[in-house]
Write a protein that holds these residues in place. Sequence first.
Motif, PDB file in Angstrom:
ATOM      1  N   ALA A   1       0.828  -1.206   0.000  1.00 48.21           N
ATOM      2  CA  ALA A   1       0.000   0.000   0.000  1.00 48.21           C
ATOM      3  C   ALA A   1       0.866   1.261   0.000  1.00 48.21           C
ATOM      4  CB  ALA A   1      -0.927  -0.003   1.216  1.00 48.21           C
ATOM      5  N   ALA A   2       1.974   1.217   0.745  1.00 43.83           N
ATOM      6  CA  ALA A   2       2.880   2.366   0.760  1.00 43.83           C
ATOM      7  C   ALA A   2       3.529   2.563  -0.603  1.00 43.83           C
ATOM      8  CB  ALA A   2       3.952   2.172   1.831  1.00 43.83           C
ATOM      9  N   ALA A   3       3.872   1.459  -1.260  1.00 37.93           N
ATOM     10  CA  ALA A   3       4.502   1.555  -2.574  1.00 37.93           C
ATOM     11  C   ALA A   3       3.555   2.142  -3.618  1.00 37.93           C
ATOM     12  CB  ALA A   3       4.998   0.180  -3.019  1.00 37.93           C
ATOM     13  N   ASP A   4       2.254   1.835  -3.489  1.00 39.62           N
ATOM     14  CA  ASP A   4       1.312   2.374  -4.482  1.00 39.62           C
ATOM     15  C   ASP A   4       0.676   3.694  -4.044  1.00 39.62           C
ATOM     16  OD1 ASP A   4      -0.890   1.830  -2.809  1.00 39.62           O
ATOM     17  OD2 ASP A   4      -1.332  -0.079  -3.769  1.00 39.62           O
ATOM     18  N   GLY A   5       1.100   4.205  -2.891  1.00 39.94           N
ATOM     19  CA  GLY A   5       0.682   5.534  -2.463  1.00 39.94           C
ATOM     20  C   GLY A   5      -0.613   5.610  -1.697  1.00 39.94           C
ATOM     21  N   THR A   6      -1.212   4.471  -1.355  1.00 38.81           N
ATOM     22  CA  THR A   6      -2.474   4.493  -0.620  1.00 38.81           C
ATOM     23  C   THR A   6      -2.286   4.479   0.896  1.00 38.81           C
ATOM     24  OG1 THR A   6      -2.672   2.085  -0.804  1.00 38.81           O
ATOM     25  CG2 THR A   6      -3.738   3.419  -2.512  1.00 38.81           C
ATOM     26  N   LEU A   7      -1.050   4.318   1.355  1.00 39.16           N
ATOM     27  CA  LEU A   7      -0.727   4.401   2.781  1.00 39.16           C
ATOM     28  C   LEU A   7       0.567   5.197   2.897  1.00 39.16           C
ATOM     29  CD1 LEU A   7      -1.290   3.525   5.741  1.00 39.16           C
ATOM     30  CD2 LEU A   7       0.152   1.528   5.306  1.00 39.16           C
ATOM     31  N   THR A   8       0.547   6.257   3.680  1.00 38.88           N
ATOM     32  CA  THR A   8       1.731   7.109   3.790  1.00 38.88           C
ATOM     33  C   THR A   8       2.096   7.344   5.247  1.00 38.88           C
ATOM     34  OG1 THR A   8       0.420   9.154   3.768  1.00 38.88           O
ATOM     35  CG2 THR A   8       1.178   8.298   1.638  1.00 38.88           C
ATOM     36  N   VAL A   9       3.379   7.517   5.481  1.00 35.43           N
ATOM     37  CA  VAL A   9       3.893   7.958   6.772  1.00 35.43           C
ATOM     38  C   VAL A   9       4.641   9.257   6.524  1.00 35.43           C
ATOM     39  CG1 VAL A   9       5.440   7.469   8.691  1.00 35.43           C
ATOM     40  CG2 VAL A   9       4.074   5.615   7.689  1.00 35.43           C
ATOM     41  N   ARG A  10       4.235  10.311   7.203  1.00 37.31           N
ATOM     42  CA  ARG A  10       4.850  11.622   6.988  1.00 37.31           C
ATOM     43  C   ARG A  10       6.301  11.612   7.463  1.00 37.31           C
ATOM     44  NH1 ARG A  10       1.982  16.974   9.460  1.00 37.31           N
ATOM     45  NH2 ARG A  10       1.942  15.621  11.282  1.00 37.31           N
ATOM     46  N   PRO A  11       7.263  11.934   6.591  1.00 30.34           N
ATOM     47  CA  PRO A  11       8.671  11.967   7.011  1.00 30.34           C
ATOM     48  C   PRO A  11       8.971  13.215   7.828  1.00 30.34           C
ATOM     49  CG  PRO A  11       8.491  12.656   4.731  1.00 30.34           C
ATOM     50  CD  PRO A  11       7.103  12.267   5.165  1.00 30.34           C
TER      51      PRO A  11
END
Length: 308
Positions: A269-279
Amino acid sequence: MEAIVYEEFGGPEVLRHTTGVAVPEPGPGEVRVRVAAVGLNPVDWKRRYGWVEEYYPTTFPAVPGLEFAGTVDGLGEGVTGLAVGDEVLGWTKTGAYAEYAIAGIVAPKPAGLSWEAAASLPVAGETAQRVLDLIGVRQGETMFLHGAAGVVGSVGVQLAVAAGITVVGSASESNHAYLRELGAIPVAYGEGLADRVRAAAPDGVDAVFDAAGHGVLPVAIELLGGAEAAKERIATIADVDAEKHGIVFSGNLGDPDAVRAGLTAHARAAADGTLTVRPADTFPLKEAARAQELSESGHVRGKLILVP
Protein backbone atom coordinates in the motif's frame (compact mmCIF):
# COMPACT_ATOMS: atom_id res chain seq x y z
CA MET A 1 30.08 -3.51 13.57
CA GLU A 2 28.70 -0.02 14.17
CA ALA A 3 25.95 0.15 16.80
CA ILE A 4 24.38 2.25 19.53
CA VAL A 5 24.59 0.59 22.96
CA TYR A 6 23.44 1.45 26.47
CA GLU A 7 24.33 -0.36 29.68
CA GLU A 8 22.07 1.37 32.20
CA PHE A 9 18.74 3.19 32.24
CA GLY A 10 18.79 6.96 31.93
CA GLY A 11 18.70 9.95 29.62
CA PRO A 12 20.17 10.29 26.12
CA GLU A 13 23.64 10.48 27.64
CA VAL A 14 23.61 6.71 28.34
CA LEU A 15 23.61 5.98 24.59
CA ARG A 16 27.08 5.14 23.31
CA HIS A 17 28.15 4.94 19.67
CA THR A 18 30.64 2.14 19.05
CA THR A 19 32.17 0.12 16.24
CA GLY A 20 33.19 -2.73 18.52
CA VAL A 21 29.99 -4.81 18.70
CA ALA A 22 30.22 -8.34 17.28
CA VAL A 23 28.17 -9.08 14.18
CA PRO A 24 25.25 -11.29 15.33
CA GLU A 25 24.72 -14.77 13.91
CA PRO A 26 21.23 -15.90 12.83
CA GLY A 27 19.74 -18.85 14.67
CA PRO A 28 17.12 -21.32 13.41
CA GLY A 29 14.30 -19.50 11.63
CA GLU A 30 16.13 -16.17 11.76
CA VAL A 31 17.74 -13.93 9.16
CA ARG A 32 20.56 -11.45 9.47
CA VAL A 33 20.00 -8.14 7.76
CA ARG A 34 22.44 -5.42 6.81
CA VAL A 35 20.45 -2.41 7.99
CA ALA A 36 19.83 0.41 5.52
CA ALA A 37 17.42 2.51 7.63
CA VAL A 38 16.01 2.40 11.16
CA GLY A 39 12.66 3.75 12.33
CA LEU A 40 12.87 5.67 15.62
CA ASN A 41 9.87 5.29 17.93
CA PRO A 42 8.95 6.89 21.28
CA VAL A 43 9.13 3.44 22.86
CA ASP A 44 12.88 3.49 22.14
CA TRP A 45 13.52 6.26 24.69
CA LYS A 46 10.83 4.97 27.06
CA ARG A 47 12.75 1.68 27.14
CA ARG A 48 15.99 3.60 27.66
CA TYR A 49 14.47 5.16 30.79
CA GLY A 50 13.23 1.75 31.99
CA TRP A 51 9.62 2.89 31.93
CA VAL A 52 8.14 -0.07 30.03
CA GLU A 53 10.02 -3.04 31.47
CA GLU A 54 6.74 -4.85 32.09
CA TYR A 55 6.18 -5.02 28.34
CA TYR A 56 9.74 -4.81 26.94
CA PRO A 57 12.25 -6.31 29.41
CA THR A 58 15.84 -5.19 28.88
CA THR A 59 19.06 -7.21 29.01
CA PHE A 60 22.24 -5.13 29.19
CA PRO A 61 24.17 -4.23 27.15
CA ALA A 62 21.21 -3.28 24.97
CA VAL A 63 20.91 -2.02 21.41
CA PRO A 64 17.77 0.13 20.92
CA GLY A 65 15.29 -0.07 18.08
CA LEU A 66 12.49 -2.32 16.89
CA GLU A 67 12.09 -1.73 13.16
CA PHE A 68 14.34 -1.60 10.12
CA ALA A 69 14.65 -1.95 6.39
CA GLY A 70 17.67 -3.57 4.80
CA THR A 71 19.18 -6.40 2.79
CA VAL A 72 19.26 -10.05 3.83
CA ASP A 73 22.88 -10.89 4.67
CA GLY A 74 22.63 -14.35 6.25
CA LEU A 75 20.10 -17.14 6.77
CA GLY A 76 19.56 -19.31 9.81
CA GLU A 77 18.70 -22.99 9.65
CA GLY A 78 15.24 -23.74 8.28
CA VAL A 79 14.61 -20.35 6.65
CA THR A 80 12.77 -20.69 3.35
CA GLY A 81 11.45 -18.20 0.84
CA LEU A 82 14.34 -15.76 1.35
CA ALA A 83 17.78 -15.42 -0.17
CA VAL A 84 20.88 -13.37 0.57
CA GLY A 85 20.48 -10.05 -1.22
CA ASP A 86 16.69 -9.81 -0.80
CA GLU A 87 15.47 -6.37 0.26
CA VAL A 88 13.18 -6.57 3.30
CA LEU A 89 11.60 -4.64 6.15
CA GLY A 90 10.66 -5.98 9.52
CA TRP A 91 11.20 -6.39 13.24
CA THR A 92 14.53 -7.06 14.91
CA LYS A 93 15.34 -9.32 17.83
CA THR A 94 18.75 -7.80 18.57
CA GLY A 95 18.13 -4.05 18.20
CA ALA A 96 17.87 -2.01 15.03
CA TYR A 97 20.33 0.79 15.89
CA ALA A 98 23.13 -1.22 14.33
CA GLU A 99 24.88 -2.04 11.09
CA TYR A 100 23.54 -5.61 11.24
CA ALA A 101 20.47 -7.00 13.01
CA ILE A 102 18.78 -10.35 13.52
CA ALA A 103 15.13 -10.57 12.53
CA GLY A 104 12.43 -13.17 12.86
CA ILE A 105 9.61 -11.35 11.06
CA VAL A 106 10.32 -9.76 7.67
CA ALA A 107 8.38 -8.88 4.53
CA PRO A 108 9.58 -8.06 1.01
CA LYS A 109 10.35 -4.42 0.33
CA PRO A 110 8.65 -3.36 -2.92
CA ALA A 111 11.14 -2.04 -5.47
CA GLY A 112 9.51 1.39 -5.61
CA LEU A 113 9.59 1.97 -1.84
CA SER A 114 12.52 3.92 -0.38
CA TRP A 115 14.53 2.53 2.52
CA GLU A 116 13.35 5.38 4.73
CA ALA A 117 9.68 4.82 3.91
CA ALA A 118 10.04 1.08 4.40
CA ALA A 119 11.64 1.52 7.83
CA SER A 120 8.70 3.73 8.86
CA LEU A 121 6.10 0.99 8.45
CA PRO A 122 6.59 -2.03 10.73
CA VAL A 123 5.78 -0.52 14.14
CA ALA A 124 3.15 1.98 12.99
CA GLY A 125 1.35 -0.46 10.72
CA GLU A 126 1.32 -3.40 13.12
CA THR A 127 0.39 -1.28 16.13
CA ALA A 128 -2.43 0.54 14.37
CA GLN A 129 -3.92 -2.64 12.92
CA ARG A 130 -3.60 -4.51 16.23
CA VAL A 131 -5.50 -1.82 18.12
CA LEU A 132 -8.21 -1.49 15.47
CA ASP A 133 -8.75 -5.25 15.70
CA LEU A 134 -8.65 -5.19 19.50
CA ILE A 135 -11.39 -2.57 19.87
CA GLY A 136 -13.45 -4.25 17.14
CA VAL A 137 -14.20 -1.11 15.17
CA ARG A 138 -15.85 -1.87 11.83
CA GLN A 139 -17.43 -0.37 8.74
CA GLY A 140 -20.15 2.17 9.50
CA GLU A 141 -18.94 2.89 13.06
CA THR A 142 -17.29 5.99 14.47
CA MET A 143 -13.95 5.95 16.28
CA PHE A 144 -12.24 8.64 18.32
CA LEU A 145 -8.46 8.49 17.82
CA HIS A 146 -6.49 10.52 20.37
CA GLY A 147 -3.16 11.61 18.91
CA ALA A 148 -4.27 11.17 15.32
CA ALA A 149 -1.47 13.20 13.70
CA GLY A 150 1.34 11.11 15.18
CA VAL A 151 2.93 8.34 13.15
CA VAL A 152 0.87 5.48 14.63
CA GLY A 153 -2.22 7.66 14.82
CA SER A 154 -2.01 8.78 11.21
CA VAL A 155 -1.61 5.20 10.00
CA GLY A 156 -4.57 4.23 12.18
CA VAL A 157 -6.63 6.99 10.56
CA GLN A 158 -5.78 5.76 7.07
CA LEU A 159 -6.48 2.09 7.81
CA ALA A 160 -9.78 2.96 9.51
CA VAL A 161 -10.99 5.33 6.78
CA ALA A 162 -10.10 2.72 4.14
CA ALA A 163 -12.29 0.25 6.07
CA GLY A 164 -15.32 2.57 6.01
CA ILE A 165 -14.95 3.88 9.56
CA THR A 166 -15.61 7.52 10.48
CA VAL A 167 -12.64 8.89 12.43
CA VAL A 168 -12.66 11.85 14.79
CA GLY A 169 -9.04 12.62 15.55
CA SER A 170 -7.47 14.89 18.15
CA ALA A 171 -4.37 16.90 17.31
CA SER A 172 -2.91 20.34 17.69
CA GLU A 173 -4.60 22.85 15.42
CA SER A 174 -1.50 23.10 13.24
CA ASN A 175 -2.13 19.47 12.23
CA HIS A 176 -5.84 19.77 11.45
CA ALA A 177 -5.35 20.33 7.72
CA TYR A 178 -3.17 17.20 7.62
CA LEU A 179 -5.88 15.13 9.32
CA ARG A 180 -8.49 16.37 6.87
CA GLU A 181 -6.22 15.23 4.03
CA LEU A 182 -6.18 11.75 5.61
CA GLY A 183 -9.96 11.71 5.87
CA ALA A 184 -10.42 12.38 9.59
CA ILE A 185 -12.54 14.99 11.38
CA PRO A 186 -10.06 16.98 13.50
CA VAL A 187 -10.68 18.27 17.02
CA ALA A 188 -8.31 20.20 19.28
CA TYR A 189 -6.59 18.86 22.39
CA GLY A 190 -7.22 20.28 25.84
CA GLU A 191 -10.05 21.11 28.20
CA GLY A 192 -13.47 20.48 26.73
CA LEU A 193 -12.22 17.65 24.51
CA ALA A 194 -15.26 15.43 25.20
CA ASP A 195 -17.64 18.21 24.12
CA ARG A 196 -15.70 18.79 20.91
CA VAL A 197 -15.74 15.09 20.07
CA ARG A 198 -19.50 14.95 20.67
CA ALA A 199 -20.00 17.95 18.40
CA ALA A 200 -17.95 16.26 15.67
CA ALA A 201 -19.81 12.96 16.13
CA PRO A 202 -23.39 13.85 17.14
CA ASP A 203 -24.52 10.23 16.80
CA GLY A 204 -21.89 9.12 19.29
CA VAL A 205 -18.59 7.29 19.33
CA ASP A 206 -18.38 3.49 19.16
CA ALA A 207 -14.70 2.96 20.04
CA VAL A 208 -11.62 4.86 21.22
CA PHE A 209 -7.97 4.41 20.19
CA ASP A 210 -5.58 6.30 22.48
CA ALA A 211 -2.26 6.84 20.72
CA ALA A 212 -1.11 9.82 22.78
CA GLY A 213 -1.84 9.27 26.48
CA HIS A 214 -1.81 12.45 28.61
CA GLY A 215 -4.70 11.27 30.79
CA VAL A 216 -7.37 10.91 28.13
CA LEU A 217 -8.77 7.56 29.32
CA PRO A 218 -11.42 9.06 31.65
CA VAL A 219 -12.62 11.12 28.66
CA ALA A 220 -12.72 7.96 26.54
CA ILE A 221 -14.82 6.16 29.15
CA GLU A 222 -17.15 9.16 29.37
CA LEU A 223 -17.59 9.24 25.58
CA LEU A 224 -18.70 5.61 25.63
CA GLY A 225 -21.22 6.16 28.39
CA GLY A 226 -19.16 5.02 31.35
CA ALA A 227 -20.40 1.44 31.33
CA GLU A 228 -17.94 -1.31 32.22
CA ALA A 229 -18.73 -3.17 29.02
CA ALA A 230 -17.81 -0.09 27.00
CA LYS A 231 -14.23 -0.33 28.25
CA GLU A 232 -13.71 -3.33 25.96
CA ARG A 233 -13.90 -0.91 23.04
CA ILE A 234 -11.11 1.33 24.34
CA ALA A 235 -7.38 0.59 24.04
CA THR A 236 -4.24 2.62 24.62
CA ILE A 237 -0.66 2.31 23.45
CA ALA A 238 0.53 5.34 25.43
CA ASP A 239 -0.86 5.25 28.99
CA VAL A 240 0.87 2.66 31.19
CA ASP A 241 -1.69 3.38 33.94
CA ALA A 242 -4.43 1.92 31.74
CA GLU A 243 -5.09 -0.98 34.11
CA LYS A 244 -6.15 1.45 36.84
CA HIS A 245 -9.00 2.51 34.55
CA GLY A 246 -9.89 -1.04 33.49
CA ILE A 247 -8.55 -0.34 30.00
CA VAL A 248 -6.28 -2.56 27.90
CA PHE A 249 -2.71 -1.38 27.30
CA SER A 250 -1.71 -2.92 24.00
CA GLY A 251 2.04 -3.26 23.71
CA ASN A 252 2.99 -6.67 22.36
CA LEU A 253 3.21 -8.07 18.86
CA GLY A 254 0.35 -10.23 17.66
CA ASP A 255 0.52 -13.58 15.90
CA PRO A 256 3.73 -13.69 13.78
CA ASP A 257 1.97 -14.93 10.65
CA ALA A 258 -0.63 -12.17 10.91
CA VAL A 259 2.10 -9.59 11.59
CA ARG A 260 4.02 -10.74 8.50
CA ALA A 261 0.90 -10.66 6.32
CA GLY A 262 -0.02 -7.19 7.56
CA LEU A 263 3.48 -5.89 6.99
CA THR A 264 3.46 -7.22 3.44
CA ALA A 265 0.10 -5.57 2.74
CA HIS A 266 1.18 -2.26 4.28
CA ALA A 267 4.40 -2.21 2.26
CA ARG A 268 2.45 -2.74 -0.96
CA ALA A 269 0.00 0.00 0.00
CA ALA A 270 2.88 2.37 0.76
CA ALA A 271 4.50 1.56 -2.57
CA ASP A 272 1.31 2.37 -4.48
CA GLY A 273 0.68 5.53 -2.46
CA THR A 274 -2.47 4.49 -0.62
CA LEU A 275 -0.73 4.40 2.78
CA THR A 276 1.73 7.11 3.79
CA VAL A 277 3.89 7.96 6.77
CA ARG A 278 4.85 11.62 6.99
CA PRO A 279 8.67 11.97 7.01
CA ALA A 280 10.32 14.24 9.56
CA ASP A 281 14.12 14.04 9.49
CA THR A 282 16.99 11.61 8.94
CA PHE A 283 20.05 11.32 11.19
CA PRO A 284 23.26 9.31 10.92
CA LEU A 285 23.29 6.47 13.45
CA LYS A 286 26.01 8.11 15.53
CA GLU A 287 23.55 10.96 16.27
CA ALA A 288 20.93 8.62 17.77
CA ALA A 289 21.01 10.43 21.13
CA ARG A 290 20.19 13.75 19.46
CA ALA A 291 17.39 12.10 17.46
CA GLN A 292 15.90 10.55 20.60
CA GLU A 293 16.05 13.92 22.37
CA LEU A 294 14.11 15.44 19.50
CA SER A 295 11.52 12.66 19.65
CA GLU A 296 11.20 13.08 23.41
CA SER A 297 10.61 16.83 23.02
CA GLY A 298 7.23 16.09 21.46
CA HIS A 299 7.77 18.62 18.68
CA VAL A 300 8.30 16.20 15.79
CA ARG A 301 5.87 16.07 12.88
CA GLY A 302 6.40 12.73 11.24
CA LYS A 303 8.89 9.88 11.34
CA LEU A 304 12.50 10.15 12.44
CA ILE A 305 14.91 7.82 10.65
CA LEU A 306 18.45 6.70 11.51
CA VAL A 307 20.92 5.57 8.85
CA PRO A 308 23.95 3.41 9.77
